[in-house]
Scaffold this motif. Structure first.
Motif, PDB file in Angstrom:
ATOM      1  N   LEU A 153       0.722  -1.151   0.050  1.00  0.00           N
ATOM      2  CA  LEU A 153       0.036  -0.108   0.032  1.00  0.00           C
ATOM      3  C   LEU A 153       0.804   1.309  -0.153  1.00  0.00           C
ATOM      4  O   LEU A 153       0.580   2.345  -0.604  1.00  0.00           O
ATOM      5  N   ALA A 154       2.001   1.197   0.672  1.00  0.00           N
ATOM      6  CA  ALA A 154       3.029   2.251   0.768  1.00  0.00           C
ATOM      7  C   ALA A 154       3.571   2.761  -0.686  1.00  0.00           C
ATOM      8  O   ALA A 154       3.811   3.800  -0.755  1.00  0.00           O
ATOM      9  N   ASP A 155       3.294   1.777  -1.595  1.00  0.00           N
ATOM     10  CA  ASP A 155       4.076   2.087  -2.994  1.00  0.00           C
ATOM     11  C   ASP A 155       3.008   2.758  -3.829  1.00  0.00           C
ATOM     12  O   ASP A 155       3.143   3.117  -5.012  1.00  0.00           O
ATOM     13  N   THR A 156       1.498   2.785  -3.308  1.00  0.00           N
ATOM     14  CA  THR A 156       0.607   3.372  -4.180  1.00  0.00           C
ATOM     15  C   THR A 156       0.481   4.901  -3.951  1.00  0.00           C
ATOM     16  O   THR A 156      -0.414   5.485  -4.911  1.00  0.00           O
ATOM     17  N   GLU A 157       1.304   5.559  -3.056  1.00  0.00           N
ATOM     18  CA  GLU A 157       0.936   6.931  -2.959  1.00  0.00           C
ATOM     19  C   GLU A 157       1.184   7.639  -4.231  1.00  0.00           C
ATOM     20  O   GLU A 157       1.938   7.376  -4.893  1.00  0.00           O
ATOM     21  N   PRO A 158       0.160   8.663  -4.500  1.00  0.00           N
ATOM     22  CA  PRO A 158      -0.697   9.405  -3.606  1.00  0.00           C
ATOM     23  C   PRO A 158      -2.183   8.939  -4.115  1.00  0.00           C
ATOM     24  O   PRO A 158      -3.125   9.554  -4.279  1.00  0.00           O
ATOM     25  N   LEU A 159      -2.475   7.685  -4.459  1.00  0.00           N
ATOM     26  CA  LEU A 159      -3.584   7.104  -4.971  1.00  0.00           C
ATOM     27  C   LEU A 159      -4.697   7.307  -3.949  1.00  0.00           C
ATOM     28  O   LEU A 159      -4.344   6.754  -2.677  1.00  0.00           O
ATOM     29  N   ILE A 160      -5.815   7.629  -4.249  1.00  0.00           N
ATOM     30  CA  ILE A 160      -7.105   7.274  -3.232  1.00  0.00           C
ATOM     31  C   ILE A 160      -8.143   6.719  -4.074  1.00  0.00           C
ATOM     32  O   ILE A 160      -8.016   6.373  -4.995  1.00  0.00           O
ATOM     33  N   ALA A 161      -9.337   6.522  -3.215  1.00  0.00           N
ATOM     34  CA  ALA A 161     -10.178   5.744  -3.753  1.00  0.00           C
ATOM     35  C   ALA A 161     -10.880   6.468  -4.816  1.00  0.00           C
ATOM     36  O   ALA A 161     -11.510   5.775  -5.719  1.00  0.00           O
ATOM     37  N   HIS A 162     -11.225   7.765  -4.693  1.00  0.00           N
ATOM     38  CA  HIS A 162     -11.863   8.490  -5.747  1.00  0.00           C
ATOM     39  C   HIS A 162     -11.286   8.338  -7.309  1.00  0.00           C
ATOM     40  O   HIS A 162     -11.791   8.598  -8.159  1.00  0.00           O
ATOM     41  N   HIS A 163      -9.851   7.828  -7.313  1.00  0.00           N
ATOM     42  CA  HIS A 163      -9.225   7.679  -8.569  1.00  0.00           C
ATOM     43  C   HIS A 163      -9.796   6.582  -9.122  1.00  0.00           C
ATOM     44  O   HIS A 163      -9.552   6.484 -10.430  1.00  0.00           O
ATOM     45  N   PHE A 164     -10.470   5.600  -8.513  1.00  0.00           N
ATOM     46  CA  PHE A 164     -10.954   4.286  -9.255  1.00  0.00           C
ATOM     47  C   PHE A 164     -11.992   4.521 -10.047  1.00  0.00           C
ATOM     48  O   PHE A 164     -12.960   5.439  -9.658  1.00  0.00           O
ATOM     49  N   ASP A 165     -11.941   4.178 -11.148  1.00  0.00           N
ATOM     50  CA  ASP A 165     -13.178   4.075 -12.082  1.00  0.00           C
ATOM     51  C   ASP A 165     -14.472   3.172 -11.589  1.00  0.00           C
ATOM     52  O   ASP A 165     -15.608   3.478 -11.977  1.00  0.00           O
ATOM     53  N   SER A 166     -14.240   2.106 -11.044  1.00  0.00           N
ATOM     54  CA  SER A 166     -15.146   1.256 -10.327  1.00  0.00           C
ATOM     55  C   SER A 166     -15.266   1.554  -8.974  1.00  0.00           C
ATOM     56  O   SER A 166     -14.368   1.436  -8.095  1.00  0.00           O
ATOM     57  N   HIS A 167     -16.695   1.615  -8.933  1.00  0.00           N
ATOM     58  CA  HIS A 167     -17.114   2.157  -7.332  1.00  0.00           C
ATOM     59  C   HIS A 167     -16.918   0.708  -6.561  1.00  0.00           C
ATOM     60  O   HIS A 167     -16.504   1.058  -5.269  1.00  0.00           O
ATOM     61  N   THR A 168     -17.148  -0.361  -7.030  1.00  0.00           N
ATOM     62  CA  THR A 168     -16.871  -1.612  -5.971  1.00  0.00           C
ATOM     63  C   THR A 168     -15.362  -1.681  -5.767  1.00  0.00           C
ATOM     64  O   THR A 168     -14.970  -1.641  -4.431  1.00  0.00           O
ATOM     65  N   HIS A 169     -14.453  -1.434  -6.566  1.00  0.00           N
ATOM     66  CA  HIS A 169     -13.001  -1.472  -6.476  1.00  0.00           C
ATOM     67  C   HIS A 169     -12.714  -0.084  -5.603  1.00  0.00           C
ATOM     68  O   HIS A 169     -11.931  -0.682  -4.733  1.00  0.00           O
ATOM     69  N   ALA A 170     -13.374   0.833  -5.792  1.00  0.00           N
ATOM     70  CA  ALA A 170     -12.894   1.984  -4.767  1.00  0.00           C
ATOM     71  C   ALA A 170     -13.269   1.559  -3.210  1.00  0.00           C
ATOM     72  O   ALA A 170     -12.304   1.812  -2.417  1.00  0.00           O
ATOM     73  N   ALA A 171     -14.398   1.172  -3.034  1.00  0.00           N
ATOM     74  CA  ALA A 171     -14.648   0.450  -1.740  1.00  0.00           C
ATOM     75  C   ALA A 171     -14.109  -0.514  -1.267  1.00  0.00           C
ATOM     76  O   ALA A 171     -13.518  -0.453  -0.060  1.00  0.00           O
ATOM     77  N   LEU A 172     -13.373  -1.382  -2.035  1.00  0.00           N
ATOM     78  CA  LEU A 172     -12.379  -2.305  -1.524  1.00  0.00           C
ATOM     79  C   LEU A 172     -10.936  -1.789  -1.286  1.00  0.00           C
ATOM     80  O   LEU A 172     -10.541  -2.085  -0.180  1.00  0.00           O
ATOM     81  N   PHE A 173     -10.776  -0.838  -1.906  1.00  0.00           N
ATOM     82  CA  PHE A 173      -9.336   0.108  -1.774  1.00  0.00           C
ATOM     83  C   PHE A 173      -9.478   0.608  -0.441  1.00  0.00           C
ATOM     84  O   PHE A 173      -8.605   0.774   0.384  1.00  0.00           O
ATOM     85  N   THR A 174     -10.493   1.442  -0.327  1.00  0.00           N
ATOM     86  CA  THR A 174     -10.876   2.113   1.030  1.00  0.00           C
ATOM     87  C   THR A 174     -10.806   1.085   2.276  1.00  0.00           C
ATOM     88  O   THR A 174     -10.327   1.653   3.186  1.00  0.00           O
ATOM     89  N   ALA A 175     -11.368  -0.078   2.101  1.00  0.00           N
ATOM     90  CA  ALA A 175     -11.275  -0.896   3.148  1.00  0.00           C
ATOM     91  C   ALA A 175      -9.682  -1.438   3.597  1.00  0.00           C
ATOM     92  O   ALA A 175      -9.446  -1.529   4.678  1.00  0.00           O
ATOM     93  N   ILE A 176      -9.007  -1.794   2.453  1.00  0.00           N
ATOM     94  CA  ILE A 176      -7.704  -2.082   2.682  1.00  0.00           C
ATOM     95  C   ILE A 176      -6.884  -0.921   3.210  1.00  0.00           C
ATOM     96  O   ILE A 176      -6.074  -1.076   4.155  1.00  0.00           O
ATOM     97  N   ARG A 177      -7.294   0.309   2.912  1.00  0.00           N
ATOM     98  CA  ARG A 177      -6.555   1.419   3.520  1.00  0.00           C
ATOM     99  C   ARG A 177      -6.883   1.677   4.961  1.00  0.00           C
ATOM    100  O   ARG A 177      -6.165   2.106   5.538  1.00  0.00           O
ATOM    101  N   THR A 178      -8.191   1.398   5.358  1.00  0.00           N
ATOM    102  CA  THR A 178      -8.620   1.766   6.510  1.00  0.00           C
ATOM    103  C   THR A 178      -8.275   0.632   7.636  1.00  0.00           C
ATOM    104  O   THR A 178      -7.736   1.217   8.757  1.00  0.00           O
TER     105      THR A 178
END
Length: 374
Positions: A39-64
């Motif tokens: 996850l540290a390698d993905t900065e400055p990626l945030i959930a808003h950058h994802f095209d898929s809402h589902t993928h964004a929700a999953l990324f948020t969970a991983i970050r949280t």
């Protein structure tokens, strides 16, 4: 590996062929599920950058959620279950098989940073396209009280977005987009618009002193080529300090090849002989139409750049800035036209009762449209 999504998997149930970013999102999420420390390698990626809402929700969970101990994570699925539980309220279609599919799909977990960059690049494309769509919509909205100000405000927003994106994506050689640009948006002219151009020509002929201060208006701003050349004729006389009246305008127009069998000298003089109001008022209205039309063209160009998948983020930035430069050049003239100026000294008493520039004077009889178009 091919994956067949479940029917209830929200936006994972893709109808059309997935875009490249879909696979980048899958690869990144698979890398993070497999090795959460990436996850540290993905900065400055945030959930808003994802095209898929589902993928964004999953990324948020991983970050949280706190990352698991790598040794424990290799032996059990407790952390994966926690991620799924956290994400499912926001993406009900998620299930455990899909998480395992993401892990299996990921080519190389150590490439997480590259996958994140692809996602950010696609997000930049979508952001620019959204701003271009809003610019086009605003420039064509007849219900706005001040469409020019609203349109220029959105152009400023695009400029700020481009500044922000330029800080995120490094320039590279060959940064000019090769996208074939669409033709300029056709400018539709109704009779009222053409009447305003005729009234400008007549009032400019009657009050040439004010034309000297109207360098902000050019022949390119007119809808009708005939009117554009007549404006050139009038301004040429004014800038040479020659006498200006319908006859001298006729003489200048003759040298510019305006007289034809369908446009006689009498017709042309009639066109510039019925003034109403002030040249500045009509000039501002003509310039405003040109400004809004230019904004539509700029929006169409930026949209064309974003629709071309071959363009890199830096090419999108460079092309969009060039498009905005065309609008900013017209903005400069618009600002000159609308900046309040001191009241002229010694204005003719014959014009003392004319309506102010903010109020449209009544239209006067003008050359019939069928003659003026020829």
């Amino acid at each position: 590996m091919t994956y067949a999504p479940e029917p209830d998997e929200d936006d994972l149930d893709l109808v059309s062929a997935p875009k490249p970013v879909h696979y980048a999102e899958q690869a990144l999420l698979g890398a993070l599920l497999l090795e959460p420390a990436r996850l540290a390698d993905t900065e400055p990626l945030i959930a808003h950058h994802f095209d898929s809402h589902t993928h964004a929700a999953l990324f948020t969970a991983i970050r949280t959620l706190p990352p698991p101990d790598p040794a424990h994570h290799a032996k059990d699925t407790a952390w994966l279950n926690a991620v799924l539980k956290h994400a499912r309220p926001h993406a009900p279609g998620l299930n455990a098989p899909y998480l395992h599919h993401l892990i299996q799909f990921c080519p190389q977990a150590k490439h997480a940073a590259a996958y994140a960059k692809i996602i950010r690049a696609d997000n930049a494309r979508r952001i620019l396209r959204g701003h271009a769509e809003r610019l086009a919509s605003t420039a064509t909205d007849p219900g706005l009280p001040n469409p020019a100000a609203s349109t220029l405000g959105l152009a400023d927003d695009i400029g700020r977005v481009l500044d922000s994106l330029s800080e995120q994506f490094a320039p590279h050689p060959g940064s000019l987009p090769r996208t074939a640009l669409p033709a300029d948006v056709p400018r539709q002219a109704d009779e009222e618009d053409l009447d305003e151009e005729r009234l400008l020509l007549a009032t400019a002929t009657a009050y040439p002193a004010e034309v000297q201060q109207m360098r902000w208006l050019t022949e390119a701003d007119f809808l009708l080529p005939l009117h554009a050349v007549l404006w050139q004729s009038i301004t040429a006389l004014v800038h040479r300090s020659d006498m200006v009246d319908p006859v001298t305008v006729l003489g200048e127009a003759q040298h510019r090849g305006l007289l034809t069998d369908s446009l006689t000298p009498k017709d042309l003089m009639a066109l510039v002989s019925t003034p109403a109001g002030s040249p500045e008022y009509w000039g501002e209205r003509i310039l405003k139409r040109a400004l809004l039309a230019r904004a539509q063209t700029v929006a169409a160009r930026i949209t064309a750049y974003t629709d071309d998948p071959a363009n890199t983020p830096h090419q999108l930035i460079t092309g969009s800035r060039r498009a905005l430069a065309d609008l900013n050049a017209l903005r400069t003239r618009w600002n000159r036209a609308t900046t309040p100026a001191p009241s002229p000294v010694g204005r003719s008493s014959a014009r003392a009762g004319q309506p102010p520039r903010a109020t449209s004077p009544p239209l006067q009889p003008t050359l019939p449209a069928s003659r003026a178009h020829r």
